[in-house]
Design a protein around this motif. Structure first.
Motif, PDB file in Angstrom:
ATOM      1  N   ASP A 104      15.870 -19.070   8.298  1.00 10.85           N
ATOM      2  CA  ASP A 104      16.423 -20.263   8.924  1.00 10.85           C
ATOM      3  C   ASP A 104      15.503 -21.473   8.828  1.00 10.85           C
ATOM      4  N   ASN A 105      14.206 -21.247   8.777  1.00 10.90           N
ATOM      5  CA  ASN A 105      13.279 -22.379   8.711  1.00 10.90           C
ATOM      6  C   ASN A 105      13.561 -23.263   7.502  1.00 10.90           C
ATOM      7  N   TYR A 106      13.851 -22.635   6.368  1.00 18.15           N
ATOM      8  CA  TYR A 106      14.162 -23.403   5.163  1.00 18.15           C
ATOM      9  C   TYR A 106      15.504 -24.120   5.307  1.00 18.15           C
ATOM     10  N   GLY A 107      16.458 -23.437   5.924  1.00 17.27           N
ATOM     11  CA  GLY A 107      17.752 -24.070   6.161  1.00 17.27           C
ATOM     12  C   GLY A 107      17.640 -25.254   7.101  1.00 17.27           C
ATOM     13  N   ILE A 108      16.794 -25.129   8.134  1.00 18.88           N
ATOM     14  CA  ILE A 108      16.600 -26.222   9.094  1.00 18.88           C
ATOM     15  C   ILE A 108      15.923 -27.405   8.424  1.00 18.88           C
ATOM     16  N   VAL A 109      14.884 -27.139   7.640  1.00 18.49           N
ATOM     17  CA  VAL A 109      14.173 -28.218   6.946  1.00 18.49           C
ATOM     18  C   VAL A 109      15.102 -28.953   5.987  1.00 18.49           C
ATOM     19  N   LEU A 110      15.944 -28.211   5.283  1.00 18.76           N
ATOM     20  CA  LEU A 110      16.855 -28.816   4.305  1.00 18.76           C
ATOM     21  C   LEU A 110      18.140 -29.341   4.933  1.00 18.76           C
ATOM     22  N   GLY A 111      18.254 -29.241   6.255  1.00 17.21           N
ATOM     23  CA  GLY A 111      19.421 -29.772   6.946  1.00 17.21           C
ATOM     24  C   GLY A 111      20.667 -28.942   6.793  1.00 17.21           C
ATOM     25  N   LEU A 112      20.507 -27.662   6.481  1.00 21.24           N
ATOM     26  CA  LEU A 112      21.645 -26.769   6.271  1.00 21.24           C
ATOM     27  C   LEU A 112      21.929 -25.893   7.481  1.00 21.24           C
ATOM     28  N   THR A 113      20.963 -25.773   8.375  1.00 17.74           N
ATOM     29  CA  THR A 113      21.082 -24.880   9.529  1.00 17.74           C
ATOM     30  C   THR A 113      20.801 -25.639  10.811  1.00 17.74           C
ATOM     31  N   GLU A 114      21.596 -25.356  11.857  1.00 17.89           N
ATOM     32  CA  GLU A 114      21.378 -25.985  13.155  1.00 17.89           C
ATOM     33  C   GLU A 114      20.178 -25.351  13.843  1.00 17.89           C
ATOM     34  N   ARG A 115      19.312 -26.184  14.411  1.00 21.54           N
ATOM     35  CA  ARG A 115      18.173 -25.638  15.157  1.00 21.54           C
ATOM     36  C   ARG A 115      18.651 -24.908  16.405  1.00 21.54           C
ATOM     37  N   ILE A 116      19.655 -25.500  17.067  1.00 25.04           N
ATOM     38  CA  ILE A 116      20.274 -24.862  18.231  1.00 25.04           C
ATOM     39  C   ILE A 116      21.682 -24.451  17.817  1.00 25.04           C
ATOM     40  N   GLU A 117      21.941 -23.165  17.794  1.00 27.16           N
ATOM     41  CA  GLU A 117      23.226 -22.666  17.305  1.00 27.16           C
ATOM     42  C   GLU A 117      24.389 -23.245  18.104  1.00 27.16           C
ATOM     43  N   GLY A 118      25.363 -23.794  17.381  1.00 26.09           N
ATOM     44  CA  GLY A 118      26.531 -24.385  18.013  1.00 26.09           C
ATOM     45  C   GLY A 118      26.391 -25.856  18.360  1.00 26.09           C
ATOM     46  N   ASP A 119      25.216 -26.447  18.080  1.00 26.75           N
ATOM     47  CA  ASP A 119      24.981 -27.863  18.381  1.00 26.75           C
ATOM     48  C   ASP A 119      24.783 -28.627  17.073  1.00 26.75           C
ATOM     49  N   PRO A 120      25.828 -29.296  16.562  1.00 33.70           N
ATOM     50  CA  PRO A 120      25.711 -30.039  15.285  1.00 33.70           C
ATOM     51  C   PRO A 120      24.663 -31.143  15.338  1.00 33.70           C
ATOM     52  N   SER A 141      21.800 -30.957  16.449  1.00 36.71           N
ATOM     53  CA  SER A 141      20.448 -30.415  16.303  1.00 36.71           C
ATOM     54  C   SER A 141      20.042 -30.257  14.838  1.00 36.71           C
ATOM     55  N   VAL A 142      20.910 -30.664  13.904  1.00 37.57           N
ATOM     56  CA  VAL A 142      20.594 -30.556  12.475  1.00 37.57           C
ATOM     57  C   VAL A 142      19.544 -31.595  12.102  1.00 37.57           C
ATOM     58  N   MET A 143      18.494 -31.155  11.444  1.00 35.64           N
ATOM     59  CA  MET A 143      17.432 -32.063  10.989  1.00 35.64           C
ATOM     60  C   MET A 143      17.742 -32.558   9.581  1.00 35.64           C
ATOM     61  N   THR A 144      17.819 -33.871   9.423  1.00 37.58           N
ATOM     62  CA  THR A 144      18.112 -34.439   8.100  1.00 37.58           C
ATOM     63  C   THR A 144      16.958 -35.280   7.557  1.00 37.58           C
ATOM     64  N   GLU A 145      15.845 -35.337   8.309  1.00 40.66           N
ATOM     65  CA  GLU A 145      14.747 -36.219   7.906  1.00 40.66           C
ATOM     66  C   GLU A 145      14.173 -35.848   6.541  1.00 40.66           C
ATOM     67  N   PHE A 146      14.062 -34.557   6.281  1.00 34.82           N
ATOM     68  CA  PHE A 146      13.446 -34.117   5.023  1.00 34.82           C
ATOM     69  C   PHE A 146      14.330 -34.454   3.840  1.00 34.82           C
ATOM     70  N   ILE A 147      15.576 -34.037   3.890  1.00 34.68           N
ATOM     71  CA  ILE A 147      16.461 -34.186   2.736  1.00 34.68           C
ATOM     72  C   ILE A 147      16.980 -35.610   2.597  1.00 34.68           C
ATOM     73  N   ARG A 148      17.050 -36.352   3.704  1.00 34.78           N
ATOM     74  CA  ARG A 148      17.600 -37.711   3.663  1.00 34.78           C
ATOM     75  C   ARG A 148      16.549 -38.770   3.381  1.00 34.78           C
ATOM     76  N   TYR A 149      15.334 -38.568   3.879  1.00 31.41           N
ATOM     77  CA  TYR A 149      14.297 -39.586   3.733  1.00 31.41           C
ATOM     78  C   TYR A 149      13.073 -39.077   2.963  1.00 31.41           C
ATOM     79  N   ALA A 150      12.486 -37.979   3.421  1.00 34.72           N
ATOM     80  CA  ALA A 150      11.191 -37.540   2.886  1.00 34.72           C
ATOM     81  C   ALA A 150      11.252 -37.241   1.386  1.00 34.72           C
ATOM     82  N   LEU A 151      12.185 -36.399   0.978  1.00 36.52           N
ATOM     83  CA  LEU A 151      12.257 -36.007  -0.428  1.00 36.52           C
ATOM     84  C   LEU A 151      12.678 -37.165  -1.333  1.00 36.52           C
ATOM     85  N   PRO A 152      13.735 -37.938  -1.005  1.00 37.19           N
ATOM     86  CA  PRO A 152      14.084 -39.091  -1.864  1.00 37.19           C
ATOM     87  C   PRO A 152      12.955 -40.109  -1.986  1.00 37.19           C
TER      88      PRO A 152
END
Length: 310
Positions: free
Chosen positions: A53-69, A71-82
Protein backbone atom coordinates in the motif's frame (compact mmCIF):
# COMPACT_ATOMS: atom_id res chain seq x y z
CA UNK A 1 51.18 -19.00 -3.49
CA UNK A 2 48.82 -16.28 -4.77
CA UNK A 3 45.81 -17.95 -3.16
CA UNK A 4 47.62 -18.16 0.15
CA UNK A 5 48.29 -14.41 0.04
CA UNK A 6 44.71 -13.46 -0.89
CA UNK A 7 43.84 -12.95 2.77
CA UNK A 8 46.26 -10.03 2.88
CA UNK A 9 44.35 -8.27 0.12
CA UNK A 10 41.03 -8.83 1.89
CA UNK A 11 42.61 -7.59 5.11
CA UNK A 12 43.70 -4.34 3.45
CA UNK A 13 40.24 -3.92 1.90
CA UNK A 14 38.38 -4.77 5.12
CA UNK A 15 38.12 -1.20 6.55
CA UNK A 16 36.73 0.18 3.28
CA UNK A 17 34.36 -2.79 2.82
CA UNK A 18 33.06 -2.43 6.38
CA UNK A 19 32.39 1.30 5.90
CA UNK A 20 30.68 0.71 2.53
CA UNK A 21 28.50 -2.00 4.07
CA UNK A 22 27.51 0.12 7.08
CA UNK A 23 26.93 3.45 5.35
CA UNK A 24 25.91 2.44 1.81
CA UNK A 25 24.65 -1.13 1.41
CA UNK A 26 22.80 -1.39 4.73
CA UNK A 27 20.86 1.90 4.29
CA UNK A 28 19.84 0.87 0.77
CA UNK A 29 18.58 -2.54 1.88
CA UNK A 30 16.92 -1.06 4.98
CA UNK A 31 15.14 1.60 2.90
CA UNK A 32 13.84 -1.11 0.56
CA UNK A 33 12.53 -3.13 3.53
CA UNK A 34 10.88 -0.10 5.22
CA UNK A 35 9.06 0.76 1.98
CA UNK A 36 7.02 -2.46 2.45
CA UNK A 37 6.17 -1.95 6.15
CA UNK A 38 2.82 -0.49 7.16
CA UNK A 39 2.76 2.36 9.71
CA UNK A 40 6.47 2.01 10.42
CA UNK A 41 7.80 3.78 13.52
CA UNK A 42 11.41 4.90 13.27
CA UNK A 43 11.81 5.32 17.04
CA UNK A 44 10.73 1.81 18.01
CA UNK A 45 10.87 -0.11 14.73
CA UNK A 46 7.24 -1.17 15.27
CA UNK A 47 5.04 -1.77 12.22
CA UNK A 48 1.77 -3.42 11.21
CA UNK A 49 3.28 -5.91 8.80
CA UNK A 50 4.12 -6.28 5.14
CA UNK A 51 2.15 -4.24 2.57
CA UNK A 52 2.30 -2.87 -0.97
CA UNK A 53 0.00 0.00 0.00
CA UNK A 54 2.86 2.42 0.62
CA UNK A 55 3.63 2.51 -3.10
CA UNK A 56 -0.04 2.89 -3.94
CA UNK A 57 -0.37 5.77 -1.46
CA UNK A 58 2.72 7.56 -2.79
CA UNK A 59 1.49 7.19 -6.38
CA UNK A 60 -2.01 8.35 -5.44
CA UNK A 61 -3.63 5.00 -6.20
CA UNK A 62 -4.54 3.97 -2.65
CA UNK A 63 -6.45 5.79 0.08
CA UNK A 64 -4.48 6.33 3.27
CA UNK A 65 -7.72 5.97 5.24
CA UNK A 66 -9.89 3.25 3.73
CA UNK A 67 -13.20 4.62 2.49
CA UNK A 68 -12.06 8.27 2.58
CA UNK A 69 -11.37 9.59 -0.97
CA UNK A 70 -10.00 12.83 0.52
CA UNK A 71 -7.13 10.89 2.07
CA UNK A 72 -5.55 10.16 -1.35
CA UNK A 73 -2.09 11.72 -1.67
CA UNK A 74 -1.46 13.29 -5.07
CA UNK A 75 1.59 15.42 -4.26
CA UNK A 76 4.09 12.93 -5.66
CA UNK A 77 2.42 12.09 -8.95
CA UNK A 78 0.91 15.55 -9.54
CA UNK A 79 3.79 17.82 -8.54
CA UNK A 80 6.99 16.07 -7.42
CA UNK A 81 7.56 13.72 -10.36
CA UNK A 82 6.50 16.14 -13.17
CA UNK A 83 8.61 18.96 -11.70
CA UNK A 84 11.62 16.64 -11.36
CA UNK A 85 11.27 15.36 -14.92
CA UNK A 86 10.90 18.92 -16.23
CA UNK A 87 13.97 20.18 -14.38
CA UNK A 88 16.02 17.17 -15.48
CA UNK A 89 15.13 17.15 -19.17
CA UNK A 90 15.42 20.92 -19.52
CA UNK A 91 18.58 21.60 -17.53
CA UNK A 92 20.72 18.56 -18.37
CA UNK A 93 20.89 18.96 -22.19
CA UNK A 94 21.32 22.74 -21.95
CA UNK A 95 24.04 22.57 -19.28
CA UNK A 96 25.92 19.80 -21.11
CA UNK A 97 25.95 21.74 -24.40
CA UNK A 98 26.96 25.03 -22.75
CA UNK A 99 29.69 23.33 -20.70
CA UNK A 100 31.05 21.60 -23.80
CA UNK A 101 31.16 24.86 -25.79
CA UNK A 102 32.91 26.66 -22.91
CA UNK A 103 35.42 23.82 -22.52
CA UNK A 104 36.20 23.89 -26.27
CA UNK A 105 36.66 27.66 -26.08
CA UNK A 106 38.97 27.34 -23.07
CA UNK A 107 40.98 24.68 -24.86
CA UNK A 108 41.80 27.15 -27.62
CA UNK A 109 43.03 30.01 -25.41
CA UNK A 110 46.01 28.25 -23.88
CA UNK A 111 47.62 31.40 -22.52
CA UNK A 112 44.95 32.05 -19.87
CA UNK A 113 43.30 28.62 -19.79
CA UNK A 114 44.15 27.87 -16.16
CA UNK A 115 42.91 31.26 -15.00
CA UNK A 116 39.51 30.90 -16.67
CA UNK A 117 39.16 27.29 -15.55
CA UNK A 118 39.58 28.51 -11.98
CA UNK A 119 36.98 31.25 -12.52
CA UNK A 120 34.46 28.84 -13.99
CA UNK A 121 35.07 26.31 -11.20
CA UNK A 122 34.42 28.77 -8.34
CA UNK A 123 30.62 28.21 -8.22
CA UNK A 124 31.24 24.50 -7.55
CA UNK A 125 32.91 25.27 -4.22
CA UNK A 126 30.54 28.07 -3.24
CA UNK A 127 27.89 27.48 -0.60
CA UNK A 128 24.51 26.53 -2.08
CA UNK A 129 22.55 28.80 0.23
CA UNK A 130 24.83 31.74 -0.61
CA UNK A 131 24.26 31.19 -4.34
CA UNK A 132 20.51 30.97 -3.72
CA UNK A 133 20.54 34.27 -1.86
CA UNK A 134 22.41 35.93 -4.73
CA UNK A 135 19.93 34.54 -7.27
CA UNK A 136 17.06 35.72 -5.07
CA UNK A 137 18.48 39.25 -5.20
CA UNK A 138 19.10 39.09 -8.96
CA UNK A 139 15.50 38.00 -9.63
CA UNK A 140 13.80 40.24 -7.08
CA UNK A 141 11.34 42.91 -8.25
CA UNK A 142 14.10 45.49 -8.41
CA UNK A 143 16.88 43.04 -9.27
CA UNK A 144 19.51 43.10 -12.00
CA UNK A 145 17.61 40.69 -14.26
CA UNK A 146 14.64 43.03 -14.62
CA UNK A 147 16.97 45.97 -15.21
CA UNK A 148 18.99 44.20 -17.91
CA UNK A 149 15.91 43.24 -19.91
CA UNK A 150 13.92 46.44 -19.22
CA UNK A 151 11.24 44.55 -17.32
CA UNK A 152 9.27 46.72 -14.96
CA UNK A 153 8.72 45.26 -11.50
CA UNK A 154 8.30 41.65 -12.69
CA UNK A 155 7.90 39.29 -9.74
CA UNK A 156 9.98 36.13 -10.34
CA UNK A 157 10.30 34.45 -6.95
CA UNK A 158 8.48 36.69 -4.47
CA UNK A 159 5.07 36.25 -2.89
CA UNK A 160 2.33 35.99 -5.52
CA UNK A 161 4.51 34.89 -8.42
CA UNK A 162 3.49 32.05 -10.76
CA UNK A 163 4.73 28.49 -11.04
CA UNK A 164 6.18 29.16 -14.51
CA UNK A 165 8.31 32.11 -13.40
CA UNK A 166 9.58 30.25 -10.35
CA UNK A 167 10.43 27.19 -12.43
CA UNK A 168 12.28 29.40 -14.95
CA UNK A 169 14.50 30.75 -12.16
CA UNK A 170 15.02 27.26 -10.71
CA UNK A 171 16.16 25.92 -14.12
CA UNK A 172 18.59 28.83 -14.55
CA UNK A 173 19.92 28.20 -11.06
CA UNK A 174 20.41 24.47 -11.72
CA UNK A 175 22.11 25.10 -15.08
CA UNK A 176 24.49 27.68 -13.62
CA UNK A 177 25.48 25.57 -10.61
CA UNK A 178 25.92 22.46 -12.81
CA UNK A 179 28.35 24.05 -15.28
CA UNK A 180 31.63 24.03 -13.28
CA UNK A 181 31.90 20.26 -12.80
CA UNK A 182 30.96 19.56 -16.42
CA UNK A 183 33.46 22.12 -17.73
CA UNK A 184 36.22 20.55 -15.63
CA UNK A 185 35.50 17.04 -16.98
CA UNK A 186 35.26 18.22 -20.61
CA UNK A 187 38.40 20.34 -20.30
CA UNK A 188 40.40 17.38 -19.00
CA UNK A 189 39.07 15.23 -21.83
CA UNK A 190 39.97 17.81 -24.48
CA UNK A 191 43.49 18.18 -23.12
CA UNK A 192 44.00 14.44 -23.53
CA UNK A 193 43.24 14.59 -27.28
CA UNK A 194 46.46 14.08 -29.22
CA UNK A 195 47.65 17.16 -31.09
CA UNK A 196 48.25 15.10 -34.23
CA UNK A 197 44.49 14.96 -34.87
CA UNK A 198 44.31 18.75 -34.95
CA UNK A 199 47.40 18.92 -37.17
CA UNK A 200 45.96 16.40 -39.63
CA UNK A 201 42.68 18.32 -39.79
CA UNK A 202 44.57 21.60 -40.34
CA UNK A 203 46.58 20.08 -43.22
CA UNK A 204 43.31 18.98 -44.84
CA UNK A 205 41.91 22.53 -44.36
CA UNK A 206 39.08 21.15 -42.24
CA UNK A 207 36.98 23.91 -40.62
CA UNK A 208 37.31 24.10 -36.84
CA UNK A 209 33.61 23.36 -36.27
CA UNK A 210 33.90 20.21 -38.38
CA UNK A 211 37.05 19.15 -36.51
CA UNK A 212 35.22 19.51 -33.21
CA UNK A 213 32.13 17.69 -34.48
CA UNK A 214 33.71 14.82 -36.39
CA UNK A 215 37.00 14.28 -34.55
CA UNK A 216 37.00 15.80 -31.08
CA UNK A 217 33.50 14.75 -29.96
CA UNK A 218 34.02 11.04 -30.74
CA UNK A 219 37.37 11.16 -28.93
CA UNK A 220 35.83 12.61 -25.76
CA UNK A 221 32.68 10.47 -25.94
CA UNK A 222 33.61 8.61 -22.70
CA UNK A 223 33.59 11.95 -20.89
CA UNK A 224 30.29 12.84 -22.55
CA UNK A 225 28.78 9.57 -21.33
CA UNK A 226 30.06 10.10 -17.79
CA UNK A 227 28.79 13.68 -17.64
CA UNK A 228 25.40 12.70 -19.09
CA UNK A 229 24.86 9.89 -16.58
CA UNK A 230 25.95 11.93 -13.55
CA UNK A 231 23.94 14.93 -14.76
CA UNK A 232 20.74 12.92 -15.07
CA UNK A 233 21.30 11.45 -11.62
CA UNK A 234 21.85 14.94 -10.16
CA UNK A 235 18.80 16.27 -12.00
CA UNK A 236 16.52 13.59 -10.57
CA UNK A 237 17.90 14.33 -7.09
CA UNK A 238 17.40 18.10 -7.33
CA UNK A 239 16.55 19.74 -4.05
CA UNK A 240 19.19 22.40 -3.45
CA UNK A 241 17.52 24.85 -5.82
CA UNK A 242 14.33 24.88 -3.73
CA UNK A 243 16.32 25.32 -0.52
CA UNK A 244 18.57 28.02 -1.92
CA UNK A 245 15.90 30.10 -3.66
CA UNK A 246 12.80 29.56 -1.55
CA UNK A 247 14.25 28.45 1.77
CA UNK A 248 12.14 25.31 1.31
CA UNK A 249 9.24 26.89 3.18
CA UNK A 250 7.77 28.97 0.35
CA UNK A 251 5.87 27.84 -2.73
CA UNK A 252 3.96 29.81 -5.33
CA UNK A 253 0.26 30.67 -5.59
CA UNK A 254 -0.34 29.63 -2.00
CA UNK A 255 -0.06 25.99 -3.06
CA UNK A 256 1.98 23.97 -0.60
CA UNK A 257 3.24 21.48 -3.14
CA UNK A 258 3.53 23.12 -6.58
CA UNK A 259 7.33 23.38 -6.35
CA UNK A 260 7.83 19.87 -5.02
CA UNK A 261 10.58 17.69 -6.43
CA UNK A 262 10.89 13.99 -5.64
CA UNK A 263 13.64 14.56 -3.07
CA UNK A 264 11.68 17.50 -1.62
CA UNK A 265 8.72 15.12 -1.20
CA UNK A 266 10.93 12.49 0.47
CA UNK A 267 12.32 14.99 2.97
CA UNK A 268 8.84 16.25 3.78
CA UNK A 269 7.65 12.74 4.57
CA UNK A 270 10.59 12.27 6.94
CA UNK A 271 9.58 15.45 8.78
CA UNK A 272 6.86 15.38 11.41
CA UNK A 273 3.61 15.79 9.46
CA UNK A 274 0.23 15.05 10.94
CA UNK A 275 1.80 14.32 14.31
CA UNK A 276 4.16 11.55 13.09
CA UNK A 277 6.86 10.69 10.61
CA UNK A 278 5.87 8.87 7.45
CA UNK A 279 9.18 7.13 6.90
CA UNK A 280 7.49 4.33 4.98
CA UNK A 281 6.25 6.83 2.35
CA UNK A 282 9.70 8.42 2.17
CA UNK A 283 11.25 4.98 1.67
CA UNK A 284 8.74 4.10 -1.05
CA UNK A 285 9.43 7.41 -2.80
CA UNK A 286 13.18 6.72 -2.55
CA UNK A 287 12.80 3.28 -4.12
CA UNK A 288 10.70 4.73 -6.95
CA UNK A 289 13.36 7.39 -7.54
CA UNK A 290 16.07 4.72 -7.52
CA UNK A 291 14.19 2.67 -10.13
CA UNK A 292 13.70 5.72 -12.37
CA UNK A 293 17.38 6.65 -12.19
CA UNK A 294 18.40 3.02 -12.73
CA UNK A 295 16.17 2.76 -15.82
CA UNK A 296 17.54 5.95 -17.40
CA UNK A 297 21.10 4.89 -16.63
CA UNK A 298 20.53 1.52 -18.34
CA UNK A 299 19.12 3.32 -21.39
CA UNK A 300 22.16 5.59 -21.56
CA UNK A 301 24.53 2.67 -21.17
CA UNK A 302 22.74 0.81 -23.96
CA UNK A 303 22.93 3.79 -26.29
CA UNK A 304 26.61 4.29 -25.40
CA UNK A 305 27.55 0.88 -26.81
CA UNK A 306 27.19 2.30 -30.33
CA UNK A 307 28.07 5.93 -29.66
CA UNK A 308 31.01 5.84 -27.22
CA UNK A 309 34.53 5.17 -28.53
CA UNK A 310 37.22 4.11 -26.07
Amino acid sequence: MERKNNWKGWLYLAPALILITLFTLFPIVNTFIISFLKDYSYATGANDGFTFDNYGIVLGLTERIEGDPNSVMTEFIRYALPNTLLITFVTVPISVVIALLIAIGLNRIKAVRSFFQTIFFLPYVTNTIAIGMVFALIFSNTGIFNSLFWLENVNWIGVGTTWGKSMFVICLYVIWTALPFKILIFASGLQSVDQQYYDAARIDSTPKWKTDLKIVLPLISPQLLYVSITSFISGFKEYNAIVGLFNRAYTTDGNLHDLYTVVYYIYDQIQMTGGRQHLEYAAAGSVILFLIIFAFTLIQMQVSKKRVHY
